[in-house]
Design a protein around this motif. Structure first.
Motif, PDB file in Angstrom:
ATOM      1  N   GLN A  85       0.794  -1.224   0.000  1.00 63.57           N
ATOM      2  CA  GLN A  85       0.000   0.000   0.000  1.00 63.57           C
ATOM      3  C   GLN A  85       0.835   1.286   0.000  1.00 63.57           C
ATOM      4  O   GLN A  85       0.592   2.184  -0.819  1.00 63.57           O
ATOM      5  CB  GLN A  85      -0.975  -0.008   1.181  1.00 63.57           C
ATOM      6  N   GLU A  89       0.882   4.127  -3.094  1.00 64.69           N
ATOM      7  CA  GLU A  89       0.606   5.544  -2.869  1.00 64.69           C
ATOM      8  C   GLU A  89       1.766   6.415  -3.357  1.00 64.69           C
ATOM      9  O   GLU A  89       1.549   7.483  -3.941  1.00 64.69           O
ATOM     10  CB  GLU A  89       0.341   5.779  -1.384  1.00 64.69           C
ATOM     11  N   THR A  92       1.716   6.542  -7.275  1.00 70.01           N
ATOM     12  CA  THR A  92       0.665   7.402  -7.823  1.00 70.01           C
ATOM     13  C   THR A  92       0.900   8.871  -7.481  1.00 70.01           C
ATOM     14  O   THR A  92       0.394   9.757  -8.173  1.00 70.01           O
ATOM     15  CB  THR A  92      -0.716   6.958  -7.329  1.00 70.01           C
ATOM     16  N   THR A  98      -2.187   4.580 -12.561  1.00 67.46           N
ATOM     17  CA  THR A  98      -2.776   3.604 -11.648  1.00 67.46           C
ATOM     18  C   THR A  98      -1.665   2.658 -11.230  1.00 67.46           C
ATOM     19  O   THR A  98      -0.906   2.179 -12.077  1.00 67.46           O
ATOM     20  CB  THR A  98      -3.917   2.818 -12.319  1.00 67.46           C
ATOM     21  N   GLU A 115      -4.147   1.913  -6.374  1.00 71.44           N
ATOM     22  CA  GLU A 115      -4.302   3.340  -6.126  1.00 71.44           C
ATOM     23  C   GLU A 115      -4.310   4.031  -7.483  1.00 71.44           C
ATOM     24  O   GLU A 115      -3.719   3.532  -8.448  1.00 71.44           O
ATOM     25  CB  GLU A 115      -3.156   3.890  -5.271  1.00 71.44           C
ATOM     26  N   SER A 117      -4.163   8.052  -9.473  1.00 75.42           N
ATOM     27  CA  SER A 117      -3.994   9.502  -9.373  1.00 75.42           C
ATOM     28  C   SER A 117      -4.438  10.201 -10.657  1.00 75.42           C
ATOM     29  O   SER A 117      -3.991  11.297 -10.970  1.00 75.42           O
ATOM     30  CB  SER A 117      -2.531   9.847  -9.071  1.00 75.42           C
TER      31      SER A 117
END
Length: 281
Positions: A85, A89, A92, A98, A115, A117
């Motif tokens: 995770q 993050e 992105t 993605t 995630e 963006s």
């Protein structure tokens, strides 16, 4: 009938449900599986009582709420999800893309975390939807690091589809392309899964150094140069290496379902002793 056989037959009922067939009647299940009516209804009753099946008003069945409960628990407990995770993050945040963590199991690859963006996700395969096995950077980043015999088997099983995406006309040519991926440490694919989107992926290994997952960035091809692809690939490789380090204390069961170190008839367990470099060269 043994307990194991009963369990497997129950799982076959759950395996009937897929994206293009979300509902089944008992009659359709009997026709598909060949189970006697009393046997089928016993399994249905057990699965329904466990919350794994739900009865519909039209006399059919679909998956039940217990599946959602399991999904919640998996998000909390799957180390691939929790360890990936922060890296998703970070990826992105660095690029309009993605970022996905994708697990390989059996003969499937499946997004387990992502995630995004960009206003619209640059992926046709959200969490939970199986991805093509012979297309895209994610698949390539995993298959390239399999033991040689297992990689060769995958090539032969998907020879036509590998050829369709330009990997080669013969098994030898395709195997060389996978060796190139292995030397680079990552795979790049152009519009093979989602048109106009470039996928950049690197493998994640378990404690037995078996490739069990992949981290991937999908990004609009119109925004990329060769230099930018290399920059993203380096970031993805570092992220995958960090996730691998986080997973390495646990001796996970590899995709073939065999405990690392155990050598079955197909020799799948040799990877634990050899490591990926020796196994696929």
């Amino acid at each position: 009938m043994t307990t194991a056989n009963s369990f497997e037959k129950g799982l076959r009922i759950l395996d009937l449900f897929r994206e293009d067939r979300l509902e089944w009647t008992a009659e359709e299940m009997m026709e598909e599986l060949g189970y006697p009516r009393p046997t089928l209804y016993r399994y249905i009753r057990t699965l329904r009582d466990a919350g794994l099946l739900t009865a519909l008003s039209g006399a059919g069945f679909t998956l039940g709420p217990r599946v959602v409960e399991f999904d919640y628990l998996m998000r909390k407990s799957d180390q691939l999800v929790t360890r990936s995770q922060p890296h998703l993050e970070a990826l992105t945040a660095a690029w309009p893309c993605t970022a996905l963590a994708v697990r390989w199991y059996g003969q499937r690859i499946l997004c387990v975390a992502s995630e995004c963006s960009t206003p619209n996700p640059l992926s046709s395969y959200p969490r939970g939807r199986p991805m093509p096995l012979a297309r895209g950077a994610i698949s390539r980043s995993i298959i390239a690091f399999l033991p040689r015999a297992q990689m060769q088997q995958m090539i032969e099983q998907n020879l036509a589809e590998f050829g369709q995406v330009g990997l080669g006309k013969t098994a030898a040519e395709i195997a060389e392309r996978f060796r190139e991926v292995r030397r680079a440490g990552h795979a790049v694919a152009y519009g093979e899964v989602t048109p106009g989107v470039v996928g950049i992926a690197a493998p994640v290994f378990d404690g037995a150094r078996a490739p069990v997952a992949s981290l991937c960035v999908t990004i609009a091809g119109s925004t990329l140069t060769g230099e930018r692809i290399e920059e993203i690939a380096a970031h993805v490789r570092r992220a995958a290496e960090e996730v691998t380090k986080a997973l390495s204390p646990a001796r996970a069961i590899p995709p073939g379902g065999q405990v690392p170190g155990d050598c079955g008839a197909d020799g799948a367990g040799t990877m634990a002793a050899q490591g990926p470099a020796e196994a696929a060269t």
